[in-house]
Design an enzyme around this catalytic site. Structure first.
Site, mmCIF file in Angstrom:
data_model
loop_
_atom_site.group_PDB
_atom_site.id
_atom_site.type_symbol
_atom_site.label_atom_id
_atom_site.label_comp_id
_atom_site.label_asym_id
_atom_site.label_seq_id
_atom_site.Cartn_x
_atom_site.Cartn_y
_atom_site.Cartn_z
ATOM 1 C CG HIS A 40 110.077 13.872 135.846
ATOM 2 N ND1 HIS A 40 110.591 14.667 136.844
ATOM 3 C CD2 HIS A 40 110.798 12.722 135.860
ATOM 4 C CE1 HIS A 40 111.575 14.008 137.449
ATOM 5 N NE2 HIS A 40 111.725 12.833 136.862
ATOM 6 C CG HIS A 64 116.016 10.714 134.409
ATOM 7 N ND1 HIS A 64 115.435 11.863 133.943
ATOM 8 C CD2 HIS A 64 115.353 10.407 135.553
ATOM 9 C CE1 HIS A 64 114.482 12.246 134.768
ATOM 10 N NE2 HIS A 64 114.393 11.366 135.767
ATOM 11 C CD GLU A 68 113.428 2.289 138.424
ATOM 12 O OE1 GLU A 68 114.668 2.288 138.331
ATOM 13 O OE2 GLU A 68 112.797 1.656 139.279
ATOM 14 C CG ASP A 69 109.562 5.117 135.776
ATOM 15 O OD1 ASP A 69 109.680 4.201 136.616
ATOM 16 O OD2 ASP A 69 109.731 6.310 136.031
ATOM 17 C CG ASP A 134 115.029 12.588 139.057
ATOM 18 O OD1 ASP A 134 113.949 12.596 138.442
ATOM 19 O OD2 ASP A 134 115.289 11.791 139.991
ATOM 20 C CG ASP A 255 121.810 38.804 155.305
ATOM 21 O OD1 ASP A 255 120.909 38.748 156.168
ATOM 22 O OD2 ASP A 255 122.704 37.961 155.191
HETATM 23 MN MN MN Z 1 112.927 11.025 137.421
#
Ligand code: MN
Length: 568
Positions: A40, A64, A68-69, A134, A255
């Protein structure tokens, strides 16, 4: 360039170190799809690299989710990768705590949410790019989540992230996010659309793929080497919206699939248009010059629809690489080109930029490097948008987004600078109003123009928006210059009365191009009551003898009735 290539290029550089760090930190973690978690942040970083972001942003993209994780302290990120990377990772982490309620919301609430988001982001625009990259990957892997969560994430994407991308001028991304959310938000409609359009889509795609080499050959025969020709299918979500307006008649959407030709310069755009019209007859009234007259959102391209081989219509869009990048990357492209051109954005381009983006960048410059006074910033944003915006409407139904207390003059300049410059009066909801009249949301505003009119100095007294004020000043300045005797720009306007023959546009543009003159705009006009329709062509030329020679040649084209010209 792929992240793996960037790592190979510089195995001990910032990106390589960030990749190794993130892979180790996420080791043993898995996504709902069963894939290793590191896929990811890697995908997020790939997207950022594709948007031409700098190394710091790409490294932050890789890292990123570590704070957090994985419980990595922010201090560690700062120690290992520096202050900038840590700042961006922290910005993205903070946004993770931004809770979107995902219930039915009134527009005011939604605007409020968007505003909060923008405040968080405007500290550094690069935070938004990471967040959007993300989200793009999360939307691409949404199928792995439980249905209730799918719906919530899709709704948030549709209501917050897609409009945010749009506001940043990242139209391509905005459309992609909407398309990814569409099947989760409107499964029945999506199914209908697939069932009813797939065959046609595929047939159109196959047709254009087949034509591509022909177009390339025709252009090369005239010494134009396209930088790229791409076949481009209209997004399902926007096709659906268009079909709703067309009574679901798929045959009326021309179009659905378009060809995009990318060439090196603006003169080449017009030359390519002429060459294409010479090879295949254009469909009248479908030539749109968004280079001379950009859309209010800044979009630039030439559009035409021609009758191609096998008598099939095809829409063709012609643009330069810069226009293409702007369409795809929005603000990010502005940064890219700013860097390339040594920090200078041309005045013209600046004027064409969205007010919103200008303001966002202004705030960013203003508030970076000093202790951010949130209250002051909040106040600035409140004054300038979201809170105090009005939405006025053109007679054709286009919505114009303006700050409160805007006047018809502001409205006129937001429609187009030429409309503003030649504005002589205005009707609001059918009634004549003075030019300093204050508009309200929902007003239908019709601007009355008169050719050759010039803005009045008095307008600066009440014009509210930066765009209007800048244009008024430019127009006043250039008028003063003309009065002072300096040379006006070398342009000639040809007004060519023509027979109603469909291929005449092609003959005219081809002849002008063959005579090495640069067309800067081309408008076909068929006003009621006039004997012949006419083409209004702007050509970069000021030498009288040359112009008259060109006119003599143009008069040999069958169907050309009269030509008048004026040097501007
Ligand atoms: Mn993420």
């Amino acid at each position: 360039m792929l992240i793996s290539d960037l790592i190979k290029k510089d195995p001990t550089g910032l990106i390589a170190r960030a990749a190794r760090f993130a892979e180790k930190a996420h080791h043993g973690q898995f996504r709902k799809s069963g894939e290793p978690y590191f896929k990811h942040p890697l995908a997020t970083a790939e997207t950022l690299a594709a948007w031409h972001m700098d190394d710091v942003t790409i490294a932050a993209g890789l890292l990123h989710d570590t704070v957090e994780d994985t419980g990595t302290p922010l201090e560690t990120i700062e120690k290992e990768f520096g202050k900038d990377v840590a700042f961006l990772v922290n910005g993205v982490t903070k946004l993770g705590h931004f809770k979107y309620r995902g219930e039915k919301q009134d527009p005011k609430h939604q605007a409020e949410n968007l505003r909060k988001m923008v405040i968080a982001l405007s500290e550094d625009l690069r935070v938004v790019f990471i967040k959007l990259a993300d989200r793009l990957h999360n939307m691409n892997t949404l199928a792995a989540l439980p249905p209730a969560k799918q719906k919530r994430v899709a709704l948030e994407t549709d209501e917050i992230y897609a409009p945010l991308a749009y506001r940043l001028g990242m139209y391509d991304l905005s459309g992609e996010l909407q398309d990814l959310a569409f099947p989760f938000l409107h499964p029945k409609e999506h199914e209908w659309l697939i069932a009813h359009t797939r065959e046609q889509y595929e047939a159109r795609l196959a047709y254009l793929e087949k034509i591509k080499p022909d177009i390339e050959r025709v252009l090369r025969a005239h010494d134009i080497v396209p930088l790229g020709i791409e076949v481009r299918a209209k997004r399902y979500s926007s096709l659906y919206k268009k079909l709703l307006r067309r009574n679901m008649e798929i045959g009326r959407v021309y179009d659905m699939v378009a060809l995009r030709i990318i060439v090196a310069t603006i003169p080449e755009c017009y030359a390519a248009l002429g060459i294409i019209h010479e090879a295949w007859p254009p469909v009248p009234r479908r030539i749109k010059d968004y280079i001379a007259m950009p859309k209010p959102n800044g979009y630039r391209s030439l559009h035409t629809t021609v009758i191609g081989p096998e008598e099939k219509t095809m829409e063709i869009q012609i643009r330069t690489q810069e226009m293409h990048d702007e369409d795809q990357y929005g603000v990010a492209a502005h940064w890219l080109y700013k860097e390339k051109n040594g920090g200078a954005i041309s005045g013209k381009k600046l004027a064409e930029e969205l007010t919103w983006v200008q303001q966002l960048k202004m705030w960013q410059d203003h508030f970076s490097g000093q202790s951010t006074d949130t209250a002051e910033m909040l106040q600035a944003m409140k004054v300038d948008f979201f809170q105090h915006r009005i939405f006025a409407v053109t007679p054709r139904g286009d919505v114009v987004d303006l700050p409160a207390e805007s006047t018809p003059v502001d409205f006129a300049y937001h429609v187009h600078s030429e409309v503003g410059n030649t504005c002589v009066g205005a009707k609001v909801n059918g009634a004549l109003v003075p030019l300093d009249h204050k508009l309200k949301s929902g007003d239908i505003v019709q601007i009355l123009t008169q050719k050759g009119k010039k803005p009045s100095e008095d307008w600066l007294r009440f014009a509210k928006t930066t765009i209007a004020r800048d244009h008024i000043r430019i127009a006043l300045r250039s008028r003063n210059k003309v009065l002072a005797g300096s040379r006006p720009p070398a342009h000639c306007e040809l007004k060519i009365a023509v027979d109603n023959r469909s291929s005449i546009v092609k003959d005219i543009s081809a002849l002008i191009t063959r005579n090495h003159a640069t067309i800067t705009s081309f408008h076909y006009d068929d006003p009621k009551g006039s004997r012949y329709p006419f083409d209004r062509v702007m050509v970069q030329m000021s030498d009288k003898a040359k112009i008259e020679k060109l006119i003599a040649k143009l008069k040999t084209i069958p169907g050309v009735k009269e030509i008048s010209y004026r040097i501007l």
